[in-house]
Design an enzyme around this catalytic site. Structure first.
Site, short mmCIF file in Angstrom:
data_model
loop_
_atom_site.label_atom_id
_atom_site.label_comp_id
_atom_site.label_asym_id
_atom_site.label_seq_id
_atom_site.Cartn_x
_atom_site.Cartn_y
_atom_site.Cartn_z
N GLU A 202 -11.25 37.15 11.75
CA GLU A 202 -11.73 36.33 10.70
C GLU A 202 -10.56 35.13 10.33
O GLU A 202 -9.29 35.88 10.61
CB GLU A 202 -11.03 38.18 9.43
CG GLU A 202 -12.16 39.11 9.84
CD GLU A 202 -11.70 40.74 9.35
OE1 GLU A 202 -10.84 40.48 8.70
OE2 GLU A 202 -12.17 42.02 10.24
N GLU A 313 -13.02 41.09 -0.78
CA GLU A 313 -12.52 41.96 0.01
C GLU A 313 -11.70 42.14 -1.30
O GLU A 313 -11.30 41.84 -1.43
CB GLU A 313 -12.86 42.58 1.12
CG GLU A 313 -12.14 44.19 1.41
CD GLU A 313 -12.04 43.74 3.12
OE1 GLU A 313 -11.76 44.69 3.51
OE2 GLU A 313 -12.31 42.65 3.90
#
Length: 398
Positions: A202, A313
């Site tokens: 990520e 997120e």
């Protein structure tokens, strides 16, 4: 007061203090042991530097000799040095948004042969739930659905073999309501199931008061090979990611940032698997290599990814009994469009032959669309793109 009364009062006070000391001794002992653990951990991750740079935003950036960075504490890397950059980049790569950081703008870069590392402070570790969990995402965080208070608004592709991903995303400063919550925008390279064997790589930007102690958006990386249980970490807070760049500090604040109805600033991020050695490289902007994740860190990602995600997120702790006010992206919904909503543009994936390709069969997922939503589009200038985000708690999001 009589002399006898004074003696009695003194005795009572002394006994009270003595009992209080006995009662508090275990807590004091625990605090001392915890502080000792914290300092031992800091000695492990803060490496000796040849130069230290004070950033205007409060960070201390240490210039650490490249082969002494935390990655080389890993048994499989001890005694080695960072790899040379791969000769092959994915075909079809175009220039995209560059990134600047205040520490480098003000005081120059680290010398050649060193890498800039944001120094971890005692306060940074003390904010974590434990020394063991410091630098890690909340255990059980998954990306297939809303779990553990994590909420997403993402675009994703799956059903094929992926060897990388690329996109440009604009940078904002979303408000994060509670210290143990965060708001991030990133791309995920994923393989394995969403059980205990989940592998992810990520990279993007995040606001995390618990991790960094402030509300600045910061460039970050992450990896795990067991669904965030015991492996992996943010940035360079464990042995894993190998940094090769002396001009970008992972975990440092990004400047400038986008403003509502004002100028937009975006950064380009590409992650791809080097066909020759199999390691996963990270690149910024128009070709700035940051470093790589060695392939041996992973199980499923030693071969390829099976899913790629782009989007936002947040963590919703519901600490006051209702949905958090923590914002995602710009804090505005996707429908507001350019200059108001957060975006990803030029979404692409890398195929088996090291070619960058536009996305096909793009899926959208918003766990809680009344709080944070997402919409997709495509045009000649931006290719595949998404707008996403939202304000969190509102009339439709309780």
């Amino acid at each position: 007061m009589s002399f006898q009364s004074q003696i009695t009062l003194t005795f009572v006070c002394t006994m009270f203090l003595f009992v209080h000391m006995l009662e508090s001794a275990p807590a004091n002992k625990t605090s001392f042991n915890h502080l000792k653990q914290v300092r031992l951990h800091l000695n492990k991750i803060n490496k000796p530097s040849v130069k230290t740079i004070q950033s205007p935003d409060g960070d201390m950036i240490d210039c650490v000799v490249s082969h002494l960075q935390p990655a080389f504490d890993h048994p499989k890397l001890r005694g080695q040095r960072p790899l040379e950059p791969p000769l092959e980049r994915p075909q079809g790569y175009n220039s995209s948004g560059e990134m600047s950081q205040l520490w480098a703008e003000s005081n120059g870069f680290c010398p050649e042969g060193t890498v800039p590392i944001r120094r971890t402070s005692e306060d940074d570790v003390l904010r974590a739930s434990s020394v063991r969990r410091f630098g890690r995402k909340i255990k059980g965080a998954r990306h297939d659905t809303m779990t553990g208070g994590h909420e997403h608004a993402v675009a994703f592709v799956n059903g094929d073999q992926y060897y990388g991903a690329k996109a440009s995303m604009n940078v904002w400063t979303p408000e994060v309501t509670n210290p143990n919550e965060f708001s991030l925008s990133q791309l995920w390279v994923i393989s394995g199931s969403f059980g205990n064997d989940l592998n992810t790589i990520e990279a993007g930007w995040q606001v995390s008061p618990e991790l960094y102690g402030d509300g600045y958006p910061r460039f970050f990386t992450y990896w795990t090979t067991d669904a965030y249980q015991a492996t992996g970490c943010y940035n360079l807070l464990c042995s894993g990611f190998v940094q090769t760049n002396n001009k970008i500090a992972i975990g440092a604040a990004i400047s400038p940032r986008s403003s509502y109805n004002g100028k937009q600033f975006d950064i380009g991020i590409m992650i791809w698997k080097d066909p020759k050695h199999g390691h996963w490289w990270l690149q910024l902007g128009s070709g700035v290599l940051i470093g790589y994740w060695p392939s041996f860190l992973f199980s499923h990602l030693q071969q390829h990814a099976s899913m790629v995600q782009f989007g936002g997120e947040i963590v919703n702790s519901q600490s006051r009994g209702y949905h958090t006010n923590t914002q995602m992206g710009s804090g505005h919904f996707a429908d507001e469009g350019f200059g108001k909503a957060a975006y990803f543009r030029n979404l692409q994936v890398v195929d088996w032959d090291n070619n960058l390709l536009p996305l096909s069969n793009l899926h959208l997922l918003a766990d809680h669309p009344n709080c944070y939503d997402i919409k997709a589009g495509k045009n000649n200038a931006w290719g595949n793109y998404i707008y996403y985000g939202g304000p969190g708690r509102n009339a439709g999001c309780q």
